[in-house]
Design a protein around this motif. Sequence first.
Motif, PDB file in Angstrom:
ATOM      1  N   HIS A  71     -13.241   2.691  -6.490  1.00  8.27           N
ATOM      2  CA  HIS A  71     -14.075   3.868  -6.715  1.00  8.27           C
ATOM      3  C   HIS A  71     -13.922   4.848  -5.567  1.00  8.27           C
ATOM      4  N   SER A  72     -14.198   4.376  -4.350  1.00  5.94           N
ATOM      5  CA  SER A  72     -13.928   5.206  -3.176  1.00  5.94           C
ATOM      6  C   SER A  72     -14.042   4.353  -1.930  1.00  5.94           C
ATOM      7  N   SER A  73     -13.430   4.840  -0.853  1.00  8.55           N
ATOM      8  CA  SER A  73     -13.493   4.144   0.437  1.00  8.55           C
ATOM      9  C   SER A  73     -13.494   5.207   1.520  1.00  8.55           C
ATOM     10  N   PRO A  74     -14.067   4.892   2.687  1.00  3.74           N
ATOM     11  CA  PRO A  74     -14.131   5.916   3.739  1.00  3.74           C
ATOM     12  C   PRO A  74     -12.765   6.530   4.062  1.00  3.74           C
ATOM     13  N   SER A  75     -11.734   5.703   4.196  1.00  2.49           N
ATOM     14  CA  SER A  75     -10.413   6.232   4.579  1.00  2.49           C
ATOM     15  C   SER A  75      -9.878   7.191   3.513  1.00  2.49           C
ATOM     16  N   ASN A  76     -10.081   6.843   2.246  1.00  2.60           N
ATOM     17  CA  ASN A  76      -9.606   7.725   1.174  1.00  2.60           C
ATOM     18  C   ASN A  76     -10.412   9.019   1.147  1.00  2.60           C
ATOM     19  N   VAL A  89      -7.693  11.235  -3.643  1.00  5.16           N
ATOM     20  CA  VAL A  89      -6.349  10.731  -3.406  1.00  5.16           C
ATOM     21  C   VAL A  89      -6.029   9.624  -4.419  1.00  5.16           C
ATOM     22  N   THR A  90      -4.739   9.453  -4.689  1.00  3.85           N
ATOM     23  CA  THR A  90      -4.289   8.468  -5.678  1.00  3.85           C
ATOM     24  C   THR A  90      -3.102   7.687  -5.107  1.00  3.85           C
ATOM     25  N   ALA A  91      -2.705   6.652  -5.834  1.00 13.86           N
ATOM     26  CA  ALA A  91      -1.646   5.769  -5.335  1.00 13.86           C
ATOM     27  C   ALA A  91      -0.251   6.363  -5.477  1.00 13.86           C
ATOM     28  N   SER A  92      -0.120   7.469  -6.211  1.00  4.06           N
ATOM     29  CA  SER A  92       1.178   8.147  -6.325  1.00  4.06           C
ATOM     30  C   SER A  92       0.939   9.547  -6.873  1.00  4.06           C
ATOM     31  N   GLY A  93       1.965  10.370  -6.798  1.00  5.43           N
ATOM     32  CA  GLY A  93       1.877  11.695  -7.413  1.00  5.43           C
ATOM     33  C   GLY A  93       1.693  11.562  -8.921  1.00  5.43           C
ATOM     34  N   GLY A 113      -6.872   3.266 -12.644  1.00  6.09           N
ATOM     35  CA  GLY A 113      -6.714   2.368 -11.500  1.00  6.09           C
ATOM     36  C   GLY A 113      -5.608   2.689 -10.522  1.00  6.09           C
ATOM     37  N   SER A 114      -5.242   3.962 -10.417  1.00  6.73           N
ATOM     38  CA  SER A 114      -4.189   4.315  -9.474  1.00  6.73           C
ATOM     39  C   SER A 114      -4.821   4.607  -8.108  1.00  6.73           C
ATOM     40  N   THR A 115      -5.237   3.545  -7.431  1.00  7.34           N
ATOM     41  CA  THR A 115      -6.016   3.678  -6.186  1.00  7.34           C
ATOM     42  C   THR A 115      -5.123   3.558  -4.957  1.00  7.34           C
ATOM     43  N   LEU A 116      -5.277   4.468  -4.033  1.00  5.08           N
ATOM     44  CA  LEU A 116      -4.506   4.414  -2.784  1.00  5.08           C
ATOM     45  C   LEU A 116      -5.139   3.381  -1.858  1.00  5.08           C
ATOM     46  N   ASP A 117      -4.307   2.632  -1.157  1.00  5.33           N
ATOM     47  CA  ASP A 117      -4.807   1.665  -0.189  1.00  5.33           C
ATOM     48  C   ASP A 117      -5.303   2.380   1.073  1.00  5.33           C
ATOM     49  N   SER A 118      -6.401   1.888   1.636  1.00  5.75           N
ATOM     50  CA  SER A 118      -7.018   2.518   2.820  1.00  5.75           C
ATOM     51  C   SER A 118      -6.070   2.600   4.015  1.00  5.75           C
ATOM     52  N   MET A 119      -5.266   1.576   4.217  1.00  2.00           N
ATOM     53  CA  MET A 119      -4.320   1.585   5.346  1.00  2.00           C
ATOM     54  C   MET A 119      -3.357   2.771   5.221  1.00  2.00           C
ATOM     55  N   ARG A 120      -2.885   2.982   4.009  1.00  2.00           N
ATOM     56  CA  ARG A 120      -1.952   4.083   3.779  1.00  2.00           C
ATOM     57  C   ARG A 120      -2.650   5.425   3.891  1.00  2.00           C
ATOM     58  N   ALA A 121      -3.878   5.498   3.396  1.00  2.00           N
ATOM     59  CA  ALA A 121      -4.621   6.753   3.503  1.00  2.00           C
ATOM     60  C   ALA A 121      -4.730   7.137   4.974  1.00  2.00           C
ATOM     61  N   ILE A 167       3.994  16.148   2.631  1.00  2.00           N
ATOM     62  CA  ILE A 167       2.708  15.971   3.313  1.00  2.00           C
ATOM     63  C   ILE A 167       2.700  14.729   4.183  1.00  2.00           C
ATOM     64  N   ASN A 168       3.205  13.614   3.662  1.00  2.00           N
ATOM     65  CA  ASN A 168       3.331  12.434   4.524  1.00  2.00           C
ATOM     66  C   ASN A 168       4.550  12.596   5.439  1.00  2.00           C
ATOM     67  N   GLY A 169       5.670  12.946   4.837  1.00  2.00           N
ATOM     68  CA  GLY A 169       6.833  13.362   5.636  1.00  2.00           C
ATOM     69  C   GLY A 169       7.632  12.265   6.312  1.00  2.00           C
ATOM     70  N   THR A 170       7.286  10.992   6.112  1.00  2.00           N
ATOM     71  CA  THR A 170       8.044   9.945   6.796  1.00  2.00           C
ATOM     72  C   THR A 170       8.719   8.974   5.821  1.00  2.00           C
ATOM     73  N   SER A 171       8.729   9.310   4.539  1.00  2.00           N
ATOM     74  CA  SER A 171       9.415   8.496   3.523  1.00  2.00           C
ATOM     75  C   SER A 171       9.114   7.003   3.646  1.00  2.00           C
ATOM     76  N   ASP A 172       7.852   6.678   3.932  1.00  2.00           N
ATOM     77  CA  ASP A 172       7.488   5.257   4.046  1.00  2.00           C
ATOM     78  C   ASP A 172       6.406   4.826   3.067  1.00  2.00           C
ATOM     79  N   CYS A 173       5.952   5.733   2.196  1.00  2.00           N
ATOM     80  CA  CYS A 173       4.946   5.306   1.220  1.00  2.00           C
ATOM     81  C   CYS A 173       4.876   6.283   0.057  1.00  2.00           C
ATOM     82  N   VAL A 174       4.179   5.849  -0.973  1.00  2.00           N
ATOM     83  CA  VAL A 174       4.004   6.639  -2.189  1.00  2.00           C
ATOM     84  C   VAL A 174       2.512   6.931  -2.331  1.00  2.00           C
ATOM     85  N   ALA A 175       2.164   8.209  -2.573  1.00  2.00           N
ATOM     86  CA  ALA A 175       0.748   8.568  -2.714  1.00  2.00           C
ATOM     87  C   ALA A 175       0.620   9.936  -3.362  1.00  2.00           C
ATOM     88  N   GLY A 176      -0.576  10.266  -3.834  1.00  2.00           N
ATOM     89  CA  GLY A 176      -0.790  11.563  -4.471  1.00  2.00           C
ATOM     90  C   GLY A 176      -2.209  12.060  -4.275  1.00  2.00           C
TER      91      GLY A 176
END
Length: 406
Positions: A56-61, A79-83, A239-247, A206-215
């Motif tokens: 649903h939501s997390s502080p980092s997201n 934010v989402t887990a991919s574009g 359910g396209s949820t971004l992980d907090s570590m990645r956020a 926006i991320n710019g380091t080609s190490d993850c997928v997010a939207g």
Amino acid sequence: MSQKNSNDLQDLQYFGEYGGVNPSISDSSTYTFISAKTMFDTFEGNTEGCYLYSRHSSPSNLYLGEALAALEGTESANVTASGMGAITAVILQICNAGDHIISSRTIYGGTYAFMKNFLIKFGIKTTFLDITDLDAVANAITPNTKMIYCESVSNPLLEVADISALSRITKKNELPLVVDNTFSPLTISPAKLGADIVIHSLTKFINGTSDCVAGVVCGTTEFCLSLKDVNNGAGMLLGSTLDSMRAASILKNMRTLHIRMKKHSENAQFLAENFEKDGLRVVYPGLPSHPGHLTMGDQMNTEYGYGGLITIDVASLENANALMELMQERKLGYLAVSLGFYKTLFSAPGSSTSSEIPLEEQEEMGLGNGLIRFSIGLDDDIKRTYELMKKCLLDLNILDITSIKA
Ligand SMILES: *Cc1c(COP(=O)(O)O)cnc(C)c1O
């Protein structure tokens, strides 16, 4: 542009638990409640600042979402887990079975495939058209039309959408204008030009380091909350949820976006101008020869330049493949899809990222199979890069064959 969104972003500060200069990462999927009543109220969406469950939501997201809302000048952002997670949620939130979408025909291959092949399951039809033909756009509107969809600078042909003009059409017809701004963060601010919903694949610049997928989906608070609704929110339920570590890591990378965008643009402008002088068929919005040059000039935030993407047409897939392999061998970049990396990335869209688009449609939209898309990197000495790239073209005899001067 009068007020700079980058200032809002600059002023956005979050501190960590122990006074750290970066916010703490919420390393939890679920959250405890002292009282059962508060848990019930949170479920119903009636308690500010309470977390229930991280889909649903997390502080980092939420931190990353606020930073992206500041970047785009919208009320809110999810934010989402991919574009694609952002794009599909927006479309399925707005459209019901039998509805109609008007979309630019030059869009990201995945978005095109979703509209053309997947939405058909729900009887949702899409009219694909040349988004720079405003009469065609206005004439395509039917009583079932639910949105107009485009990319501010399109993938891979770098067509520039006139967002202000499109928003006059959508406002008159009470339709949302949905703009994918992945190719031009900071350079173009679609919401300020009248777009209702702005989407990004954070995977790219926006991320710019080609190490993850997010939207991300940027829009009104009302729309962003509707996506998170536990009963009928597409964001929550698909359910396209971004992980907090990645956020957290994306938020840190975003802090240098303005510097990177300026450098990507400066390098791309230099290469585009010089390759055009050499007689190559170069497409770059920063060249006066580009059909969208003036439109882009009118709507861009000038200091960030015309963006980091250029395309060069080397006439055949054989030429394109030989050139890309040689450039990679000589360390000028990587033969890879995606964009927004420190290193130049190149691919032939006809046989990769746009391969979802049937061949005859590719030809119709000007996507020849000798087209190479470059995401220009952050090279410190772009003059040297230019000379080395030109050497590759000369060694393969491509410059002579494809030169429009010849
Ligand atoms: C990459 C891309 C997407 C899809 O994003 P993912 O993060 O790969 O899901 C959408 N639109 C554009 C313009 C893109 O370049």
